[in-house]
Design a protein around this motif. Structure first.
Motif, mmCIF file in Angstrom:
data_model
loop_
_atom_site.group_PDB
_atom_site.id
_atom_site.type_symbol
_atom_site.label_atom_id
_atom_site.label_comp_id
_atom_site.label_asym_id
_atom_site.label_seq_id
_atom_site.Cartn_x
_atom_site.Cartn_y
_atom_site.Cartn_z
ATOM 1 N N GLN A 22 20.516 -12.447 44.767
ATOM 2 C CA GLN A 22 19.290 -12.287 45.333
ATOM 3 C C GLN A 22 18.861 -10.873 45.770
ATOM 4 O OE1 GLN A 22 20.395 -15.010 48.614
ATOM 5 N NE2 GLN A 22 19.915 -16.974 47.668
ATOM 6 N N THR A 23 19.704 -10.131 46.357
ATOM 7 C CA THR A 23 19.499 -9.000 46.696
ATOM 8 C C THR A 23 19.200 -8.071 45.709
ATOM 9 O OG1 THR A 23 21.861 -8.029 46.867
ATOM 10 C CG2 THR A 23 20.725 -9.017 48.915
ATOM 11 N N ALA A 37 17.961 -9.146 42.662
ATOM 12 C CA ALA A 37 17.108 -9.773 41.794
ATOM 13 C C ALA A 37 17.480 -10.159 40.259
ATOM 14 C CB ALA A 37 15.654 -8.877 41.667
ATOM 15 N N LEU A 38 18.547 -10.860 40.358
ATOM 16 C CA LEU A 38 19.343 -10.989 39.097
ATOM 17 C C LEU A 38 19.695 -12.381 39.336
ATOM 18 C CD1 LEU A 38 21.648 -8.114 38.396
ATOM 19 C CD2 LEU A 38 19.719 -8.607 37.098
ATOM 20 N N ARG A 87 9.966 -0.386 47.508
ATOM 21 C CA ARG A 87 10.204 -1.269 48.611
ATOM 22 C C ARG A 87 11.103 -1.021 49.507
ATOM 23 N NH1 ARG A 87 8.747 -7.024 48.049
ATOM 24 N NH2 ARG A 87 8.192 -6.515 45.775
ATOM 25 N N ARG A 94 12.750 -2.711 53.106
ATOM 26 C CA ARG A 94 13.005 -3.726 54.132
ATOM 27 C C ARG A 94 13.589 -3.129 55.455
ATOM 28 N NH1 ARG A 94 14.759 -9.462 54.394
ATOM 29 N NH2 ARG A 94 14.564 -9.550 56.671
ATOM 30 N N GLY A 144 19.800 -8.334 52.388
ATOM 31 C CA GLY A 144 19.268 -7.229 51.796
ATOM 32 C C GLY A 144 18.619 -6.417 52.589
#
Length: 294
Positions: A24-25, A27-28, A93, A95, A138
């Protein structure tokens, strides 16, 4: 096999303690992360991870490989940073998580300034008062108040918040203005609690150089700063919070400070991020900008 990518994926799996969270972190797809780790172990001809349905741990070989990978990736980042130069335009980006009070009173009012200065940085602002696991969720960095527990995170001191005790004029008209700390047990307070603190009934003061905590009864407790302020404005009791969060209400006379000569000690504000030697230009820009606000 892209060995640099494999190292990056391996580090993220270990740090997040989960193939799914690492995917998830990064993006795969989770299947891609699993396949990369399998190919890496096949290439190295050794098992790096012990896997089960509920647990993920390093083998002795995996432990050694993990630390060497981190050193290698930091060296790569250092080399690239030295070539890119200090004039690189921050972008990408970022966060960031922070308490609601700081978001509303400090960051958001000045956000247009940051966007004008760094138009290529896409900020993702998470607002909550709970402790965030940066790796698993993330998150690039967090702003926290108060003393910091021992942590593997790097902390940069941003400044401090001056705390005051205050109440609405309607509350003070009904219950009187406390003149000394001995008056407080006869008053009422709005209580604040968090995920790490079930009760928040104590008000804190400094008298004759000594810190004093006094329990003050109340009828309501909340875990969100804006609601906490609303209850104070509605006359539900005394509040204790950072002066900057209610500066407008104080100037307008909607709140009145009490016991100003016994203010509690200032509360430090820090920005924390995962332990790494080199910060991205976007992270460095946000860190420096936020420190300037305080």
């Amino acid at each position: 096999m892209d060995r640099v990518q494999a190292m990056q994926v391996f580090l993220r799996v270990v740090e997040s303690r989960s193939f799914v969270r690492a995917a998830q972190t990064l993006a795969l797809p989770a299947s891609s992360v699993t396949a990369i780790i399998k190919r890496l172990e096949k290439h190295l001809q050794t098992r790096l991870l012990h896997r089960s349905t509920r647990n993920l741990s390093l083998t002795p070989e995996g432990e050694r490989y993990f630390h060497r990978c981190r050193e290698i990736l930091e060296l790569i980042a250092d080399t690239e940073a030295s070539l890119q130069g200090a004039s690189e335009r921050p972008q990408g980006r970022l966060r960031v998580d922070m308490p609601g009070g700081i978001a509303h009173a400090v960051i958001l009012p000045q956000l247009a300034q940051f966007q004008q200065r760094y138009p290529d940085v896409y900020l993702m602002i998470g607002v909550n008062d709970r402790q965030v696991d940066l790796i698993q969720e993330g998150v690039d960095c967090v702003i926290r108040t108060g003393s910091l527990e021992d942590s593997a995170l790097v902390a940069r001191r941003l400044g401090e918040l001056r705390w005051i005790t205050c109440a609405a004029p309607s509350y003070l008209a009904e219950h009187g203005v406390p003149a000394t700390l001995e008056d407080l047990p006869g008053h009422r307070a709005v209580h604040y609690f968090s995920s790490t603190m079930r009760r928040g009934s104590d008000l804190h003061f400094i008298e004759d150089g000594t810190s004093i905590a006094i329990p003050v009864p109340g009828t309501v407790a909340v875990n969100e700063t804006e609601l906490y302020i609303e209850l104070g404005l509605a006359g539900h009791g005394l509040m204790q919070l950072a002066e900057i969060l209610v500066s407008g209400q104080l100037q307008a006379g909607e709140l009145v400070e009490v016991l100003a000569d016994r203010r509690p000690a200032p509360v430090p504000v820090s920005l924390l991020y995962p332990h790494q030697r080199f910060l991205s230009p976007a992270m460095r820009a946000f860190t420096d900008w936020t420190a300037g606000l305080f």
